[in-house]
Scaffold this motif. Structure first.
Motif, PDB file in Angstrom:
ATOM      1  N   PHE A  58     -56.434 -57.508   5.280  1.00 26.62           N
ATOM      2  CA  PHE A  58     -57.257 -58.678   5.025  1.00 26.62           C
ATOM      3  C   PHE A  58     -56.450 -60.020   5.823  1.00 26.62           C
ATOM      4  O   PHE A  58     -57.510 -60.743   6.370  1.00 26.62           O
ATOM      5  CB  PHE A  58     -57.397 -59.251   3.512  1.00 26.62           C
ATOM      6  N   VAL A  59     -55.327 -59.986   5.607  1.00 30.21           N
ATOM      7  CA  VAL A  59     -54.400 -61.281   6.250  1.00 30.21           C
ATOM      8  C   VAL A  59     -54.710 -61.032   8.036  1.00 30.21           C
ATOM      9  O   VAL A  59     -54.631 -62.125   8.411  1.00 30.21           O
ATOM     10  CB  VAL A  59     -52.946 -61.454   5.589  1.00 30.21           C
ATOM     11  N   PHE A  60     -54.172 -59.706   8.159  1.00 25.16           N
ATOM     12  CA  PHE A  60     -54.310 -59.475   9.571  1.00 25.16           C
ATOM     13  C   PHE A  60     -55.628 -59.768  10.359  1.00 25.16           C
ATOM     14  O   PHE A  60     -55.810 -60.616  11.199  1.00 25.16           O
ATOM     15  CB  PHE A  60     -54.028 -58.115   9.784  1.00 25.16           C
ATOM     16  N   TYR A  61     -56.665 -59.403   9.527  1.00 22.19           N
ATOM     17  CA  TYR A  61     -58.269 -59.563   9.923  1.00 22.19           C
ATOM     18  C   TYR A  61     -58.319 -61.203  10.070  1.00 22.19           C
ATOM     19  O   TYR A  61     -58.875 -61.526  11.092  1.00 22.19           O
ATOM     20  CB  TYR A  61     -59.015 -58.836   8.927  1.00 22.19           C
ATOM     21  N   VAL A  62     -57.943 -61.860   9.076  1.00 22.47           N
ATOM     22  CA  VAL A  62     -58.388 -63.310   9.328  1.00 22.47           C
ATOM     23  C   VAL A  62     -57.534 -64.100  10.392  1.00 22.47           C
ATOM     24  O   VAL A  62     -58.017 -64.760  10.787  1.00 22.47           O
ATOM     25  CB  VAL A  62     -58.178 -63.956   7.716  1.00 22.47           C
ATOM     26  N   SER A  63     -56.295 -63.428  10.444  1.00 23.03           N
ATOM     27  CA  SER A  63     -55.278 -64.137  11.484  1.00 23.03           C
ATOM     28  C   SER A  63     -56.119 -63.939  12.843  1.00 23.03           C
ATOM     29  O   SER A  63     -55.717 -64.828  13.693  1.00 23.03           O
ATOM     30  CB  SER A  63     -54.124 -63.711  11.390  1.00 23.03           C
ATOM     31  N   ALA A  64     -56.834 -62.818  13.074  1.00 23.19           N
ATOM     32  CA  ALA A  64     -57.544 -62.564  14.368  1.00 23.19           C
ATOM     33  C   ALA A  64     -58.551 -63.777  14.809  1.00 23.19           C
ATOM     34  O   ALA A  64     -58.704 -64.169  15.928  1.00 23.19           O
ATOM     35  CB  ALA A  64     -58.138 -61.384  14.455  1.00 23.19           C
ATOM     36  N   GLY A  65     -59.033 -64.503  13.593  1.00 27.01           N
ATOM     37  CA  GLY A  65     -59.949 -65.624  13.889  1.00 27.01           C
ATOM     38  C   GLY A  65     -59.456 -66.810  14.193  1.00 27.01           C
ATOM     39  O   GLY A  65     -60.350 -67.793  14.221  1.00 27.01           O
ATOM     40  N   LEU A 119     -66.658 -65.304  11.414  1.00 27.14           N
ATOM     41  CA  LEU A 119     -66.960 -64.187  11.075  1.00 27.14           C
ATOM     42  C   LEU A 119     -66.066 -63.394  10.319  1.00 27.14           C
ATOM     43  O   LEU A 119     -66.204 -62.754   9.370  1.00 27.14           O
ATOM     44  CB  LEU A 119     -67.258 -63.376  12.375  1.00 27.14           C
ATOM     45  N   PRO A 120     -64.623 -63.092  10.496  1.00 25.85           N
ATOM     46  CA  PRO A 120     -63.686 -62.583   9.930  1.00 25.85           C
ATOM     47  C   PRO A 120     -63.709 -63.039   8.380  1.00 25.85           C
ATOM     48  O   PRO A 120     -63.331 -62.245   7.609  1.00 25.85           O
ATOM     49  CB  PRO A 120     -62.528 -62.820  10.616  1.00 25.85           C
ATOM     50  N   HIS A 121     -63.871 -64.490   8.247  1.00 25.93           N
ATOM     51  CA  HIS A 121     -63.728 -64.615   6.835  1.00 25.93           C
ATOM     52  C   HIS A 121     -64.828 -64.199   6.027  1.00 25.93           C
ATOM     53  O   HIS A 121     -64.587 -63.963   5.061  1.00 25.93           O
ATOM     54  CB  HIS A 121     -64.030 -66.565   6.907  1.00 25.93           C
ATOM     55  N   VAL A 122     -66.193 -64.121   6.692  1.00 24.06           N
ATOM     56  CA  VAL A 122     -67.244 -63.499   5.728  1.00 24.06           C
ATOM     57  C   VAL A 122     -66.916 -62.117   5.371  1.00 24.06           C
ATOM     58  O   VAL A 122     -67.248 -61.566   4.504  1.00 24.06           O
ATOM     59  CB  VAL A 122     -68.519 -63.626   6.838  1.00 24.06           C
ATOM     60  N   LEU A 123     -66.395 -61.289   6.448  1.00 23.73           N
ATOM     61  CA  LEU A 123     -66.311 -59.994   6.003  1.00 23.73           C
ATOM     62  C   LEU A 123     -65.191 -59.888   5.198  1.00 23.73           C
ATOM     63  O   LEU A 123     -65.325 -58.834   4.332  1.00 23.73           O
ATOM     64  CB  LEU A 123     -65.665 -59.293   7.658  1.00 23.73           C
ATOM     65  N   ILE A 124     -64.228 -60.444   5.319  1.00 28.07           N
ATOM     66  CA  ILE A 124     -63.140 -60.347   4.384  1.00 28.07           C
ATOM     67  C   ILE A 124     -63.321 -61.026   2.829  1.00 28.07           C
ATOM     68  O   ILE A 124     -63.053 -60.325   1.810  1.00 28.07           O
ATOM     69  CB  ILE A 124     -61.688 -61.202   4.792  1.00 28.07           C
ATOM     70  N   LEU A 125     -64.166 -61.986   2.750  1.00 21.81           N
ATOM     71  CA  LEU A 125     -64.366 -62.677   1.584  1.00 21.81           C
ATOM     72  C   LEU A 125     -65.371 -61.577   0.791  1.00 21.81           C
ATOM     73  O   LEU A 125     -65.034 -61.397  -0.567  1.00 21.81           O
ATOM     74  CB  LEU A 125     -65.495 -63.651   1.734  1.00 21.81           C
ATOM     75  N   THR A 126     -66.102 -60.996   1.255  1.00 21.77           N
ATOM     76  CA  THR A 126     -66.962 -59.698   0.380  1.00 21.77           C
ATOM     77  C   THR A 126     -65.897 -58.688   0.336  1.00 21.77           C
ATOM     78  O   THR A 126     -66.170 -58.069  -0.765  1.00 21.77           O
ATOM     79  CB  THR A 126     -68.185 -59.307   1.494  1.00 21.77           C
ATOM     80  N   ALA A 127     -64.987 -58.290   1.272  1.00 20.42           N
ATOM     81  CA  ALA A 127     -64.214 -57.204   0.947  1.00 20.42           C
ATOM     82  C   ALA A 127     -63.283 -57.222  -0.057  1.00 20.42           C
ATOM     83  O   ALA A 127     -62.683 -56.565  -0.637  1.00 20.42           O
ATOM     84  CB  ALA A 127     -63.346 -57.034   2.496  1.00 20.42           C
ATOM     85  N   ILE A 128     -62.722 -58.583  -0.354  1.00 24.15           N
ATOM     86  CA  ILE A 128     -61.933 -58.774  -1.527  1.00 24.15           C
ATOM     87  C   ILE A 128     -62.588 -58.523  -2.664  1.00 24.15           C
ATOM     88  O   ILE A 128     -62.106 -57.922  -3.680  1.00 24.15           O
ATOM     89  CB  ILE A 128     -61.465 -60.398  -1.462  1.00 24.15           C
ATOM     90  N   VAL A 129     -63.920 -59.060  -2.981  1.00 23.14           N
ATOM     91  CA  VAL A 129     -64.450 -58.631  -4.123  1.00 23.14           C
ATOM     92  C   VAL A 129     -64.915 -57.161  -4.301  1.00 23.14           C
ATOM     93  O   VAL A 129     -64.550 -56.615  -5.395  1.00 23.14           O
ATOM     94  CB  VAL A 129     -65.681 -59.327  -4.374  1.00 23.14           C
ATOM     95  N   VAL A 130     -65.202 -56.504  -3.296  1.00 19.93           N
ATOM     96  CA  VAL A 130     -65.364 -55.070  -3.298  1.00 19.93           C
ATOM     97  C   VAL A 130     -64.141 -54.585  -3.632  1.00 19.93           C
ATOM     98  O   VAL A 130     -64.083 -53.291  -4.391  1.00 19.93           O
ATOM     99  CB  VAL A 130     -66.067 -54.573  -2.018  1.00 19.93           C
TER     100      VAL A 130
END
Lengths: 117, 336
Positions: free
Chosen positions: A44-51, A72-83
């Motif tokens: 997650f942190v890696f992904y968000v850092s790309a943005g 965009l990475p924020h949206v993807l990770i936001l949902t991924a955390i809850v999942v």
């Protein structure tokens, strides 16, 4: 600066690998779940850092600001955390069931019980 | 300055990760993972991801830790001490890590505004054109609920499915009128003798629930939205359960209600999509909801976020309740 440009990614890779190591080496199932979560959070942190854009700000429209980090990475990770928490809970409830049935949550003991029956 | 904070946080993260790997006591591991999550939430703030930080703080440091602790309370918190296998895992991890580090040398530098991820037309569209199209200041919200509405519908369905899965695994069998079949064996878990915790909790819980409603409603303008509000709301109810026990919490949020809310949220989401089709648009094309396309988009996003919020809050609350209930029920005898 050149060094710092990649330093973040290396730290995230180190964290991912720490989680991966725990997943591989642990025999206890709860430890494995923690390893999986460690891995997941690092991704997650890696992904968000790309943005992230240097000098950019939180992607909320404001007067006088022109540079925003990529939402965009924020949206993807936001949902991924809850999942992620939902699937972790599923994993933990499986462990509870295994413990109820086998009386242990150590991988090798479960294996030997399976062989015995 | 941001760089210094970044480095300090990353060093903390590494330290906690190493400590987690080396720790034997499972209780300690669960607590360390909570710290790890809270630290990564701080990293998200440094990385300009306010919405993500909010979710991670509520989920990682709060809910996941509680779920792990209630699992450990039922299973015992000591991993069997024995020879650790480390050679093969260490080898695999080192090789994988080295390959990934090698791959990073081709990556754009951290924070580079000319990186492909920033210059791609889609990113430009989300940041620049979305303002004219939606008029919503928080770019994350229309992106989540409208541009990537299908994706979010899928994610909500996954949360829904996981909730059902946990109930199927550790939930109680119930009669038609909702009363459980199994008897209780254990005592109710509650912090009866911790007066200070109870008083402080009592003051905090309404504030947490109110805050959840605020970020649910305010998601268009500031960090917030259905996912965040859902987990914050659930953590408020979780605090209530921890302080006053399963029986009291079940009176506040009865199982029958939660069960229906899980489905209601997802139905609301899918229902909006079907309504759009009946009004002549595409599935989840909110512009059909009102005369003015922009107004329709706003209504659609608010309703979708509400659906997400209801399902997430209900699922996460159900998860915590199911774990606590399993713990309280005591050891289950095998039913063959």
């Amino acid at each position: 600066m050149e060094f710092f440009g990649l330093f973040n990614y290396w730290v995230f890779i180190f964290l991912m690998m720490a989680g991966f190591y725990l997943l591989l080496s642990a025999r206890n199932l709860v430890k494995k779940i923690v390893g999986l979560n460690l891995f997941q959070t690092s991704v997650f942190v890696f992904y968000v850092s790309a943005g992230k854009v240097t000098g950019g700000t939180v992607p909320i429209q404001q007067e006088g600001i022109t540079s925003y980090s990529n939402p965009l990475p924020h949206v993807l990770i936001l949902t991924a955390i809850v999942v992620g928490v939902a699937s972790t809970a599923l994993g933990l409830s499986l462990i509870l069931k295994i413990k109820d049935t086998y009386g242990t949550m150590e991988e090798d003991e479960i294996d030997s019980l399976d062989v015995a029956t | 300055m941001a760089q210094i904070i970044d480095i300090v946080l990353l060093v903390f993260l590494c330290t906690v990760a190493v400590a987690t790997v080396r720790m034997r006591d499972l209780f300690g591991i669960a607590m360390l993972f909570g710290i790890f999550s809270l630290l990564s939430a701080s990293v998200f703030v440094v990385l300009d991801a306010g919405d993500v930080a909010m979710t991670e703080a509520a989920v990682g440091a709060g809910l996941t830790t509680i779920l792990m602790l209630s699992t450990l309370a039922a299973t015992g918190s000591r991993a069997h001490p024995r020879a650790v296998r480390w050679k093969l895992p260490l080898f695999v991890v080192t090789v994988t890590g080295a390959a990934l580090v090698y791959a990073t040398t081709d990556m754009p530098r951290f924070g580079d505004p000319n990186a492909p991820v920033q210059t791609h037309p889609v990113a430009k569209h989300y940041i620049e054109t979305s303002q004219e199209e939606t008029g919503i200041p928080n770019m994350v919200t229309p992106l989540l609920a409208s541009y990537r509405g299908f994706d979010t519908l899928g994610e909500t369905a996954v949360v829904f499915t996981a909730g059902i899965g946990v109930l199927a695994l550790i939930g109680r069998r119930r009669k038609k009128d909702g009363t459980p079949v199994d008897e209780n064996h254990g005592e109710d878990i509650r912090a009866e003798h911790h007066a200070v915790v109870r008083v402080v909790g009592k003051i905090l819980i309404p504030a947490i629930l109110l805050y959840a409603c605020y970020i649910q409603a305010h998601g268009d303008f500031g960090p917030g939205g259905g996912f965040q509000a859902g987990v914050v709301f659930a953590s408020g109810l979780m605090l209530y359960l921890l302080l006053f026990g399963v029986a009291a919490a079940a009176r506040v949020a009865p199982f029958a209600v939660l069960e229906r809310l899980i489905a209601l949220g997802l139905l609301l989401y899918g229902g909006i999509g079907v309504l759009n089709m009946m009004l002549g648009g595409n599935f989840l094309d909110y512009r059909t909801l009102a005369e003015n396309a922009k107004d329709g988009l706003h209504y659609g996003i608010i309703l979708i976020e509400l659906g997400v919020g209801i399902t997430v809050a209900a699922v996460v609350t159900t998860l915590v309740f199911a774990f606590a209930d399993h713990l309280q029920r005591g050891p289950v005898h095998r039913q063959d």
